[in-house]
Design a protein around this motif. Structure first.
Motif, mmCIF file in Angstrom:
data_model
loop_
_atom_site.group_PDB
_atom_site.id
_atom_site.type_symbol
_atom_site.label_atom_id
_atom_site.label_comp_id
_atom_site.label_asym_id
_atom_site.label_seq_id
_atom_site.Cartn_x
_atom_site.Cartn_y
_atom_site.Cartn_z
ATOM 1 N N LEU A 76 49.190 -70.832 -24.814
ATOM 2 C CA LEU A 76 49.229 -72.466 -25.366
ATOM 3 C C LEU A 76 49.241 -72.591 -26.863
ATOM 4 C CD1 LEU A 76 46.115 -73.685 -22.963
ATOM 5 C CD2 LEU A 76 48.613 -73.728 -22.490
ATOM 6 N N LEU A 77 49.002 -71.708 -27.702
ATOM 7 C CA LEU A 77 49.378 -71.634 -28.980
ATOM 8 C C LEU A 77 50.684 -71.957 -29.324
ATOM 9 C CD1 LEU A 77 46.965 -69.049 -30.398
ATOM 10 C CD2 LEU A 77 46.693 -71.366 -30.620
ATOM 11 N N PHE A 78 51.636 -71.479 -28.531
ATOM 12 C CA PHE A 78 53.017 -71.558 -28.567
ATOM 13 C C PHE A 78 53.391 -73.128 -28.198
ATOM 14 C CE2 PHE A 78 53.392 -67.036 -27.793
ATOM 15 C CZ PHE A 78 54.313 -66.744 -28.921
ATOM 16 N N VAL A 79 52.579 -73.884 -27.506
ATOM 17 C CA VAL A 79 52.741 -75.226 -27.322
ATOM 18 C C VAL A 79 52.303 -76.153 -28.358
ATOM 19 C CG1 VAL A 79 52.221 -77.048 -25.671
ATOM 20 C CG2 VAL A 79 52.600 -74.605 -24.773
ATOM 21 N N GLY A 80 50.963 -75.734 -28.612
ATOM 22 C CA GLY A 80 50.393 -76.833 -29.776
ATOM 23 C C GLY A 80 50.699 -76.381 -31.312
ATOM 24 N N GLY A 81 51.251 -75.190 -31.509
ATOM 25 C CA GLY A 81 51.553 -74.668 -32.653
ATOM 26 C C GLY A 81 50.814 -73.466 -32.840
ATOM 27 N N VAL A 82 51.345 -72.147 -33.225
ATOM 28 C CA VAL A 82 50.710 -71.006 -33.515
ATOM 29 C C VAL A 82 49.558 -71.336 -34.468
ATOM 30 C CG1 VAL A 82 50.909 -68.652 -34.195
ATOM 31 C CG2 VAL A 82 52.736 -69.669 -32.680
ATOM 32 N N MET A 83 49.968 -71.895 -35.537
ATOM 33 C CA MET A 83 49.040 -72.194 -36.715
ATOM 34 C C MET A 83 48.363 -73.517 -36.791
ATOM 35 S SD MET A 83 49.036 -69.338 -38.628
ATOM 36 C CE MET A 83 48.601 -69.725 -40.227
ATOM 37 N N ASN A 84 48.356 -73.991 -35.577
ATOM 38 C CA ASN A 84 47.702 -75.365 -35.523
ATOM 39 C C ASN A 84 46.006 -75.168 -35.353
ATOM 40 O OD1 ASN A 84 46.716 -78.083 -34.787
ATOM 41 N ND2 ASN A 84 48.534 -78.681 -34.056
ATOM 42 N N LEU A 85 45.342 -75.525 -36.469
ATOM 43 C CA LEU A 85 43.888 -75.262 -36.445
ATOM 44 C C LEU A 85 43.204 -76.091 -35.397
ATOM 45 C CD1 LEU A 85 43.175 -75.397 -40.277
ATOM 46 C CD2 LEU A 85 43.290 -73.418 -38.867
ATOM 47 N N TYR A 86 43.705 -77.277 -34.882
ATOM 48 C CA TYR A 86 43.147 -78.022 -33.616
ATOM 49 C C TYR A 86 43.202 -77.099 -32.681
ATOM 50 C CZ TYR A 86 42.940 -82.150 -36.750
ATOM 51 O OH TYR A 86 42.643 -83.142 -37.754
ATOM 52 N N TRP A 87 44.265 -76.452 -32.108
ATOM 53 C CA TRP A 87 44.647 -75.844 -31.097
ATOM 54 C C TRP A 87 43.761 -74.368 -31.206
ATOM 55 C CZ3 TRP A 87 47.582 -76.773 -26.635
ATOM 56 C CH2 TRP A 87 48.092 -78.017 -26.466
ATOM 57 N N ILE A 88 43.944 -73.888 -32.295
ATOM 58 C CA ILE A 88 43.140 -72.376 -32.585
ATOM 59 C C ILE A 88 41.717 -72.616 -32.160
ATOM 60 C CG2 ILE A 88 42.393 -70.756 -34.161
ATOM 61 C CD1 ILE A 88 45.155 -71.259 -35.576
ATOM 62 N N VAL A 89 41.014 -73.807 -32.938
ATOM 63 C CA VAL A 89 39.580 -74.011 -32.632
ATOM 64 C C VAL A 89 39.301 -74.437 -31.378
ATOM 65 C CG1 VAL A 89 37.533 -75.356 -33.747
ATOM 66 C CG2 VAL A 89 39.216 -74.427 -35.008
ATOM 67 N N GLY A 90 40.211 -75.169 -30.770
ATOM 68 C CA GLY A 90 39.893 -75.586 -29.551
ATOM 69 C C GLY A 90 39.705 -74.711 -28.407
ATOM 70 N N ILE A 91 40.686 -73.746 -28.607
ATOM 71 C CA ILE A 91 41.084 -72.631 -27.273
ATOM 72 C C ILE A 91 39.994 -71.744 -27.613
ATOM 73 C CG2 ILE A 91 42.317 -70.607 -26.724
ATOM 74 C CD1 ILE A 91 44.835 -72.235 -27.470
ATOM 75 N N ALA A 92 39.465 -71.645 -28.882
ATOM 76 C CA ALA A 92 38.261 -70.268 -29.233
ATOM 77 C C ALA A 92 37.084 -71.152 -28.638
ATOM 78 C CB ALA A 92 38.014 -70.170 -30.652
ATOM 79 N N VAL A 93 36.797 -72.382 -28.871
ATOM 80 C CA VAL A 93 35.530 -72.873 -28.077
ATOM 81 C C VAL A 93 35.517 -72.940 -26.960
ATOM 82 C CG1 VAL A 93 34.353 -75.094 -28.081
ATOM 83 C CG2 VAL A 93 35.174 -74.339 -30.197
ATOM 84 N N TYR A 94 36.763 -73.385 -26.179
ATOM 85 C CA TYR A 94 36.959 -73.264 -24.900
ATOM 86 C C TYR A 94 36.611 -71.845 -24.187
ATOM 87 C CZ TYR A 94 38.411 -73.503 -20.029
ATOM 88 O OH TYR A 94 38.472 -73.485 -18.524
ATOM 89 N N VAL A 95 37.072 -70.830 -24.821
ATOM 90 C CA VAL A 95 37.015 -69.539 -24.303
ATOM 91 C C VAL A 95 35.440 -69.377 -24.443
ATOM 92 C CG1 VAL A 95 37.457 -67.016 -24.881
ATOM 93 C CG2 VAL A 95 39.435 -68.678 -24.851
ATOM 94 N N ALA A 96 34.837 -69.601 -25.207
ATOM 95 C CA ALA A 96 33.318 -69.098 -25.627
ATOM 96 C C ALA A 96 32.610 -69.934 -24.441
ATOM 97 C CB ALA A 96 32.805 -69.415 -26.990
ATOM 98 N N LEU A 97 33.108 -71.157 -23.935
ATOM 99 C CA LEU A 97 32.289 -71.777 -22.898
ATOM 100 C C LEU A 97 32.285 -71.345 -21.701
ATOM 101 C CD1 LEU A 97 33.176 -75.607 -24.057
ATOM 102 C CD2 LEU A 97 30.911 -74.183 -24.179
ATOM 103 N N GLU A 98 33.721 -70.948 -21.329
ATOM 104 C CA GLU A 98 34.127 -70.240 -20.111
ATOM 105 C C GLU A 98 33.182 -68.820 -20.003
ATOM 106 O OE1 GLU A 98 38.528 -70.657 -18.517
ATOM 107 O OE2 GLU A 98 37.813 -68.905 -19.515
ATOM 108 N N LYS A 99 32.983 -68.113 -20.844
ATOM 109 C CA LYS A 99 32.020 -66.833 -21.019
ATOM 110 C C LYS A 99 30.744 -67.158 -20.934
ATOM 111 C CE LYS A 99 35.748 -63.820 -23.156
ATOM 112 N NZ LYS A 99 35.815 -62.982 -24.128
ATOM 113 N N LEU A 100 30.169 -67.999 -21.774
ATOM 114 C CA LEU A 100 28.757 -68.136 -21.946
ATOM 115 C C LEU A 100 28.138 -69.130 -21.279
ATOM 116 C CD1 LEU A 100 28.929 -68.055 -25.950
ATOM 117 C CD2 LEU A 100 28.866 -66.186 -24.405
ATOM 118 N N ILE A 101 28.882 -70.115 -20.537
ATOM 119 C CA ILE A 101 28.096 -70.860 -19.473
ATOM 120 C C ILE A 101 28.609 -70.480 -18.054
ATOM 121 C CG2 ILE A 101 27.618 -73.355 -18.793
ATOM 122 C CD1 ILE A 101 28.527 -74.238 -21.693
#
Length: 280
Positions: free
Chosen positions: A225-250
């Motif tokens: 999805l980084l290709f969709v939002g922009g590989v270096m787009n910080l909103y997408w980078i942080v958003g995906i990282a937070v979501y991945v953590a939520l998937e694993k930790l909850i």
């Protein structure tokens, strides 16, 4: 003289061993902060991630910049490092509980004197798996640019239709049995370590790499999805990282994964269908 110093030395070593989880935690934190800093400032790139985030356009319609980036071996290596360091920053936080649990287990076993070192070897194996993904992502970025589907300077897909297809694919993968199986391993580090932990440095590296493989199987479609939002787009980078953590930790929020899958499918279909509506 030696006999008097030995108890003091043994006491110092024991104090270090008692704080090995803190050592590992601080080491992991240093890795994450270093990777996040590298990703944000965009070392070696024409623009920083902050600049690229500020200039980001709508999905499938990136800001057009004059000229295209010429690919060369040094540039390919730079793009690979960009991807890998970004993966380190995004994935290490969600892996930290497993690394700390691994440290605690080693601390109670016959390898307790090397528990901190083996934990870092475990983390290295985990990150090497993401290095393999980063190499594939670099190749994908090159291929998309050669096909004219991605804007080189902005590192973003320039087709709403193709962006929609990637969103659809990511959404369908969220609903797949393979996603569920891989996520089960990521959500249960105690069971994973009980089944796969091996002694020694080689065993630690192998276990870390295998854990990374399960995490890769769980998250690779989300990373596209980084290709969709922009590989270096910080909103997408942080958003995906937070979501991945939520998937694993909850783990009890079992609704999260299918709900996200449905949302991605709907969004992808909306992007594709939006192009077919004539503009008057």
């Amino acid at each position: 003289m030696t006999s008097e110093n030995e108890p003091a030395s043994a006491g110092a070593i024991d104090r270090v061993l008692r704080h090995d989880r803190l050592i590992v935690l601080l080491s992991v934190l240093a890795v994450v902060l270093g990777a996040a800093w590298y990703t944000t400032v965009g070392i070696g790139m024409n623009m920083s991630a902050v600049d690229m985030t500020r200039m980001a356009g709508p999905i499938g319609e990136p800001m057009t910049m004059a000229g295209q980036t010429a690919w060369s071996l040094p540039y390919a290596i730079l793009i690979f490092l960009m991807w890998w360091v970004m993966m380190v920053a995004m994935m290490t936080p969600s892996a930290a509980p497993t690394v700390l649990l691994y440290t605690a287990i080693k601390r109670m076993g016959p390898e307790k004197a090397r528990s901190a070192v083996l934990s870092m070897v475990f983390l290295s194996g985990y990150l090497v798996t993401w290095a393999a993904f980063s190499a594939l992502a670099t190749g994908a970025q090159w291929g998309l640019e050669q096909a004219g589907l991605s804007d080189g300077p902005m590192m973003t897909i320039r087709s709403r239709t193709f962006a929609g297809i990637i969103l659809l694919a990511a959404g369908l993968y969220q609903l797949s049995s393979l996603k569920t199986a891989c996520l089960r391993h990521c959500r249960n580090p105690a069971h994973f370590l009980a089944d796969h932990s091996r002694p020694g440095a080689v065993g630690a590296f192998r276990t870390g790499a295998l854990h990374g493989a399960y995490c890769l199987g769980c998250c690779w479609a989300l990373m596209l999805l980084l290709f969709v939002g922009g590989v270096m787009n910080l909103y997408w980078i942080v958003g995906i990282a937070v979501y991945v953590a939520l998937e694993k930790l909850i783990p009890h929020a079992r609704w999260l994964v299918p709900l996200t899958g449905i949302a991605l499918i709907v969004f992808g279909a909306w992007l594709i269908a939006g192009l077919s509506i004539p503009v008057t």
